[in-house]
Design a protein around this motif. Structure first.
Motif, PDB file in Angstrom:
ATOM      1  N   SER A 106       0.845  -1.192   0.000  1.00  0.00           N
ATOM      2  CA  SER A 106       0.000   0.000   0.000  1.00  0.00           C
ATOM      3  C   SER A 106       0.883   1.247   0.000  1.00  0.00           C
ATOM      4  O   SER A 106       2.103   1.168   0.072  1.00  0.00           O
ATOM      5  N   GLY A 107       0.208   2.401  -0.090  1.00  0.00           N
ATOM      6  CA  GLY A 107       0.944   3.646   0.084  1.00  0.00           C
ATOM      7  C   GLY A 107       0.989   4.538  -1.139  1.00  0.00           C
ATOM      8  O   GLY A 107       0.156   4.446  -2.047  1.00  0.00           O
ATOM      9  N   LEU A 108       1.991   5.406  -1.148  1.00  0.00           N
ATOM     10  CA  LEU A 108       2.093   6.489  -2.126  1.00  0.00           C
ATOM     11  C   LEU A 108       2.374   5.946  -3.525  1.00  0.00           C
ATOM     12  O   LEU A 108       3.356   5.243  -3.751  1.00  0.00           O
ATOM     13  N   LEU A 109       1.493   6.311  -4.459  1.00  0.00           N
ATOM     14  CA  LEU A 109       1.668   5.942  -5.861  1.00  0.00           C
ATOM     15  C   LEU A 109       1.385   7.169  -6.710  1.00  0.00           C
ATOM     16  O   LEU A 109       0.350   7.814  -6.544  1.00  0.00           O
ATOM     17  N   VAL A 131      10.767   5.768   0.704  1.00  0.00           N
ATOM     18  CA  VAL A 131      10.739   5.312   2.094  1.00  0.00           C
ATOM     19  C   VAL A 131       9.527   4.406   2.310  1.00  0.00           C
ATOM     20  O   VAL A 131       8.394   4.754   1.948  1.00  0.00           O
ATOM     21  N   TYR A 132       9.787   3.242   2.892  1.00  0.00           N
ATOM     22  CA  TYR A 132       8.762   2.237   3.152  1.00  0.00           C
ATOM     23  C   TYR A 132       8.765   1.869   4.630  1.00  0.00           C
ATOM     24  O   TYR A 132       9.792   1.972   5.305  1.00  0.00           O
ATOM     25  N   GLU A 133       7.620   1.389   5.107  1.00  0.00           N
ATOM     26  CA  GLU A 133       7.546   0.819   6.452  1.00  0.00           C
ATOM     27  C   GLU A 133       7.069  -0.618   6.323  1.00  0.00           C
ATOM     28  O   GLU A 133       6.074  -0.891   5.644  1.00  0.00           O
ATOM     29  N   ALA A 134       7.792  -1.531   6.969  1.00  0.00           N
ATOM     30  CA  ALA A 134       7.489  -2.959   6.867  1.00  0.00           C
ATOM     31  C   ALA A 134       7.231  -3.548   8.242  1.00  0.00           C
ATOM     32  O   ALA A 134       7.870  -3.165   9.226  1.00  0.00           O
ATOM     33  N   ALA A 172      10.555  -4.554  17.376  1.00  0.00           N
ATOM     34  CA  ALA A 172      11.140  -5.878  17.187  1.00  0.00           C
ATOM     35  C   ALA A 172      10.858  -6.429  15.795  1.00  0.00           C
ATOM     36  O   ALA A 172      11.697  -7.115  15.203  1.00  0.00           O
ATOM     37  N   ARG A 173       9.677  -6.093  15.268  1.00  0.00           N
ATOM     38  CA  ARG A 173       9.294  -6.622  13.961  1.00  0.00           C
ATOM     39  C   ARG A 173       8.830  -5.515  13.014  1.00  0.00           C
ATOM     40  O   ARG A 173       8.088  -5.780  12.069  1.00  0.00           O
ATOM     41  N   ARG A 174       9.290  -4.311  13.236  1.00  0.00           N
ATOM     42  CA  ARG A 174       8.919  -3.183  12.375  1.00  0.00           C
ATOM     43  C   ARG A 174      10.166  -2.417  11.987  1.00  0.00           C
ATOM     44  O   ARG A 174      11.050  -2.188  12.827  1.00  0.00           O
ATOM     45  N   ALA A 175      10.213  -1.995  10.738  1.00  0.00           N
ATOM     46  CA  ALA A 175      11.387  -1.258  10.259  1.00  0.00           C
ATOM     47  C   ALA A 175      10.975  -0.282   9.172  1.00  0.00           C
ATOM     48  O   ALA A 175       9.986  -0.488   8.457  1.00  0.00           O
ATOM     49  N   LEU A 201       3.613  -4.024   3.932  1.00  0.00           N
ATOM     50  CA  LEU A 201       4.573  -3.068   3.390  1.00  0.00           C
ATOM     51  C   LEU A 201       3.812  -1.856   2.877  1.00  0.00           C
ATOM     52  O   LEU A 201       2.829  -1.995   2.129  1.00  0.00           O
ATOM     53  N   GLU A 202       4.259  -0.665   3.275  1.00  0.00           N
ATOM     54  CA  GLU A 202       3.628   0.579   2.846  1.00  0.00           C
ATOM     55  C   GLU A 202       4.699   1.568   2.413  1.00  0.00           C
ATOM     56  O   GLU A 202       5.705   1.744   3.105  1.00  0.00           O
ATOM     57  N   ARG A 203       4.475   2.213   1.262  1.00  0.00           N
ATOM     58  CA  ARG A 203       5.390   3.286   0.845  1.00  0.00           C
ATOM     59  C   ARG A 203       4.893   4.596   1.424  1.00  0.00           C
ATOM     60  O   ARG A 203       3.763   5.013   1.182  1.00  0.00           O
ATOM     61  N   LEU A 204       5.763   5.247   2.175  1.00  0.00           N
ATOM     62  CA  LEU A 204       5.408   6.475   2.870  1.00  0.00           C
ATOM     63  C   LEU A 204       5.717   7.717   2.060  1.00  0.00           C
ATOM     64  O   LEU A 204       5.009   8.733   2.168  1.00  0.00           O
ATOM     65  N   SER A 205       6.802   7.687   1.264  1.00  0.00           N
ATOM     66  CA  SER A 205       7.201   8.890   0.545  1.00  0.00           C
ATOM     67  C   SER A 205       8.034   8.536  -0.675  1.00  0.00           C
ATOM     68  O   SER A 205       8.596   7.438  -0.779  1.00  0.00           O
TER      69      SER A 205
END
Length: 236
Positions: A106-109, A131-134, A172-175, A201-205
């Motif tokens: 998901s996220g910025l497209l 930048v992504y958050e997983a 612990a499980r997020r980056a 997984l999400e693209r933030l920027s």
């Protein structure tokens, strides 16, 4: 450009269908006066069924892509074009995604009908950070930042190592991961290479542009200030 061709290119219908819209009086100016196909009026003065004409060629939009949608026009399931006005997929030049997010990301497209702009954003020379958050299936083991940032990590079936990527531990499980390239399923394959599995997984920027609070499934057109922000955060 003739009004019939202009309106047809924006996806409102074939030239024959648009010509019929003129005959039916559905195309007017801002004051409600009926327009004719050979009238010369500014783009922003044209109304179709009382609504302003869609943006001209050079459109750039930001979409908050939800999980479950693909960046395709041919997929039999849900596609990102389903989130836009139906005529947007009929525009000429075509409205294309700027790179891709897979179905489960998901996220910025970004989407544009400006081929030169699309190439400028996606070119490896641009070095635009993404930048992504997983969230992960297993705990981080502690050396992922060093591995991802080394510039030596090789992915399965690849012939060249990845460019250095940044990793910030959020839990612990997020980056949070920052890339300057965009290989196929890159982040998922990076974590697989260190024995982990990406669950979400999400693209933030992208560049200097972020979602700005835009809700999933929503979109907005970008103006010149937004475009400048894209290129305001090139790596270097």
């Amino acid at each position: 450009m003739k009004l019939v061709k202009l309106i047809a290119n924006l996806g409102y219908g074939s030239r024959k269908q648009v010509a019929l819209m003129f005959r039916e009086g559905r195309i007017t100016d801002a004051a409600g006066e009926v327009l004719y196909a050979d009238d010369a009026v500014p783009h922003d003065a044209v109304r179709v069924d009382g609504e302003p004409l869609d943006p001209p060629q050079g459109l750039l939009i930001l979409l908050h892509k939800p999980v479950g949608y693909t960046c395709s026009t041919k997929d039999p399931g849900r596609v990102v074009y389903d989130l836009l006005p139906p005529r947007y997929r009929l525009r000429d030049p075509v409205l294309s995604t700027v790179g891709r997010l897979d179905r489960d990301t998901s996220g910025l497209l970004l989407m544009t009908d400006d081929g030169a702009l699309l190439h400028r954003i996606t070119s490896p020379r641009a070095q635009l950070p993404k930048v992504y958050e997983a969230t992960l299936a297993d705990d981080l083991r502690g050396d992922e930042a060093d591995v991802f940032g080394s510039g030596t990590l090789m992915l399965e079936s690849e012939k060249t190592p990845l460019a250095p990527a940044g990793l910030e531990v959020l839990g612990a499980r997020r980056a949070r991961i920052t890339l300057v390239e965009g290989r196929y399923h890159q982040i998922r394959r990076m974590f697989a290479a260190v024995g982990n599995h990406v669950q979400t997984l999400e693209r933030l920027s992208l560049g200097g542009l972020d979602l700005g609070g835009l809700e999933a499934g929503r979109w907005r057109p970008l103006d010149e200030a937004d475009r400048a922000r894209i290129f305001g955060a090139a790596a270097g």
